[in-house]
Design an enzyme around this catalytic site. Structure first.
Site, short mmCIF file in Angstrom:
data_model
loop_
_atom_site.label_atom_id
_atom_site.label_comp_id
_atom_site.label_asym_id
_atom_site.label_seq_id
_atom_site.Cartn_x
_atom_site.Cartn_y
_atom_site.Cartn_z
N GLY A 134 11.71 -51.32 4.33
CA GLY A 134 11.02 -50.87 4.12
C GLY A 134 9.59 -52.31 3.60
O GLY A 134 8.82 -52.25 2.69
N GLY A 135 9.76 -53.78 4.56
CA GLY A 135 9.05 -54.27 4.20
C GLY A 135 9.35 -55.48 2.41
O GLY A 135 8.65 -55.39 2.37
N SER A 217 15.24 -54.31 9.53
CA SER A 217 14.20 -54.58 8.89
C SER A 217 14.14 -55.23 7.93
O SER A 217 14.73 -56.17 8.14
CB SER A 217 12.93 -53.27 8.23
OG SER A 217 11.77 -53.61 8.61
#
Length: 535
Positions: A134-135, A217
């Site tokens: 989710g960055g 991520s």
């Protein structure tokens, strides 16, 4: 009659001195209630899935008020008594939220523990710990169901997922926080969660010496950072690390203009900009909705940047940027699995609200591509992008600036990062790299997670067979240290600095492949300008 020890029973049997049958007491089962020293957690025993579910297990005090921008207090400092642990607790507030919405809260430091139903406390099962993506700005553990992973494992194991603070609440920089608080508290939340595992997983039937961390991520970026944190001292918190699409983000120092300006902007939007030396006290006393609004306003003010908040160079926990640390060998000496997807860079630019950085616009030019990349790495220079254009010639992308930009971004952020980590680690211990390529369902960023959590309805037999093999490779790495899958090729370890060779996860054709010279040259370019890009 005195009870006999297990050893004496074995002797009796060996020498035939007794015909009696002695039944040893069964090891104590974990069951659906687990008592820890700060609370008793009542989970859910599901005989349909064969899993014990302990959801919403608090692992730290609520990081609110004066505990904002401070390392988590873990384990919790107060007695919780009896806790119903059958449902997810609140997720952490996303950076994009304009207010605190239902299901989210600052009080979000919870974990979820999933245990095979017949586990005994003494079984000492291997443990897989998941950090979501989710960055570093959004996401939660709620999208990581454990059933497929646990059912695909040839050997029993435990699966755990943890929340961590996001956006400015997790990754705000600036000198004020350094002077009166802690930086990178989102990563410190994860570290505290791993210490929680060390302290308590034995009571769930796990072995704290057999912990593997995994993420996708930003979650994979997290595992990348945990490998280099403390100069590579992992404190014995994990024996292996995995990462899907590890995110090589811009890593400014906490006292650089970039971070100082973001801090000041955030404080101003929160109504604390005129407090001088008391600005941090003002932020700590503001209500959560005010902080959420301030966060969303900071993002809106930076329309060419995808992720404003991410880990920073704090000089303590993270005292070296990733490219430099991996090149110097400053990382924990544990086996790793990292990889990436074919089309990692697709779609990102189209999300940007700044048309001058959005390469999907019909009037896009080389300047648009430059603005797109520079929006993510603000110190990137024109001279460097010109060199980059030579390595990514436009005629190789059918004259499409969108395709050119997405390939550049996908490689600098994710693809080359997987090669860097595995190539560096391979010099000291076992490292494995993968390349996910699925023309049928897509090979975009996060598409490989379909294999582990939620295969789509249009997955065909080749897709499902691939997904099963991927789960077997991953879980066997967790339980045995070697990734293997039934009826699939052997996954060869990385044997070169480029991360070659790597396994190709392709429906109907899993095989080993070589990292070609073109990709290797491009990755060397990106990593060669790491000081400029602050990666």
């Amino acid at each position: 009659m005195h009870s006999k020890s297990a050893a004496s029973l074995i002797l009796l049997s060996l020498f035939g001195t007794s015909r009696a049958t002695y039944i040893l007491p069964r090891a104590s089962p974990v069951g659906s209630t687990v008592k820890l020293d700060y609370g008793t957690f009542h989970g859910l025993e599901d005989h349909t899935t064969g899993i014990l579910y302990f959801r919403g297990v608090r692992f730290a005090d609520p990081p609110v008020g004066n505990l904002r921008w401070r390392a988590p207090v873990s384990p919790p400092s107060t007695q919780l008594g009896d806790v119903k642990a059958t449902q997810f607790a609140n997720a952490c507030i996303s950076a994009t939220q304009r207010r605190v919405t239902s299901g989210t809260s600052e009080d979000c430091l919870f974990g979820n523990v999933y245990v095979p139903i017949n586990t005994a406390v003494s079984d000492g099962l291997p443990v897989m710990v998941w950090f979501h993506g989710g960055g570093f700005q959004s996401g939660s553990t709620h999208d990581a169901p454990p059933e497929l992973i646990l059912h695909s494992s040839s050997n029993p194991m435990i699966f755990i997922s943890f929340e961590y603070r996001l956006g400015p609440l997790g990754f705000l920089g600036g000198t004020q926080i350094n002077d009166d608080g802690d930086l990178n508290v989102g990563l410190l939340d994860q570290r505290a969660a791993l210490r929680w595992v060390q302290r308590y997983i034995g009571q769930f039937g796990g072995d704290n010496k057999k912990v593997t961390i995994w993420g996708q991520s930003a979650g994979a970026g997290s595992t990348m950072f945990h490998l280099i944190a403390n100069g590579g001292d992992n404190e014995g918190l994990f024996r292996a690390a995995m990462g899907d699409s590890p995110s090589l983000s811009f890593v400014p120092a906490f006292n650089e203009d970039y971070d100082v300006q973001i801090f000041n902007q955030y404080a101003s939007f929160a109504g604390c900009g005129n407090q001088g030396a008391n600005v941090l006290s003002c932020l700590r006393s503001a209500d959560a909705n005010t902080l959420a609004s301030a966060s969303s306003q900071v993002l809106a003010a930076r329309p060419s940047t995808l992720f404003v908040f991410a880990p920073i160079l704090d000089g303590k926990f993270i005292n070296e940027r990733p490219v430099e640390a991996y090149a110097a060998g400053h990382f924990a000496r544990v086996p790793v699995v990292f990889g990436s997807n074919t089309n990692e860079g697709a779609h990102w630019s189209a999300e940007l609200r700044d048309p001058s950085a959005n390469t999907s616009m019909p009037n896009a030019t080389e300047d648009t591509v430059f603005n797109f990349i520079r929006g993510q790495y603000v110190t990137f220079t024109q001279a460097s992008v010109n060199r980059g254009f030579e390595l990514y010639p436009l005629n190789s992308f059918n004259g499409s600036f969108s395709l050119q930009g997405q390939q550049m971004y996908g490689e600098v952020r994710y693809i080359c990062t997987a090669g860097m980590i595995t190539g560096s680690v391979s010099k000291f211990t076992t490292a494995y790299q993968y390349h996910y390529d699925n023309p049928h369902l897509g090979s975009f960023h996060a598409d490989e997670l379909d294999a582990f959590f939620s295969p789509p309805a249009n997955a065909d037999q080749n897709d499902l067979a691939l997904f099963e093999a991927m789960r077997e490779y991953y879980t066997s790495f967790v339980t045995t240290g070697t990734p293997s899958a039934e009826n699939a090729v052997a996954w060869d370890r990385v044997s070169s600095p480029s991360g070659s060779s790597r396994i190709l996860f392709h429906p109907g054709g899993i095989k080993m492949e070589v990292v070609d010279d073109v990709l290797n040259t491009r990755c060397n370019f990106w990593h060669g300008i790491n000081q400029e890009m602050e990666t």
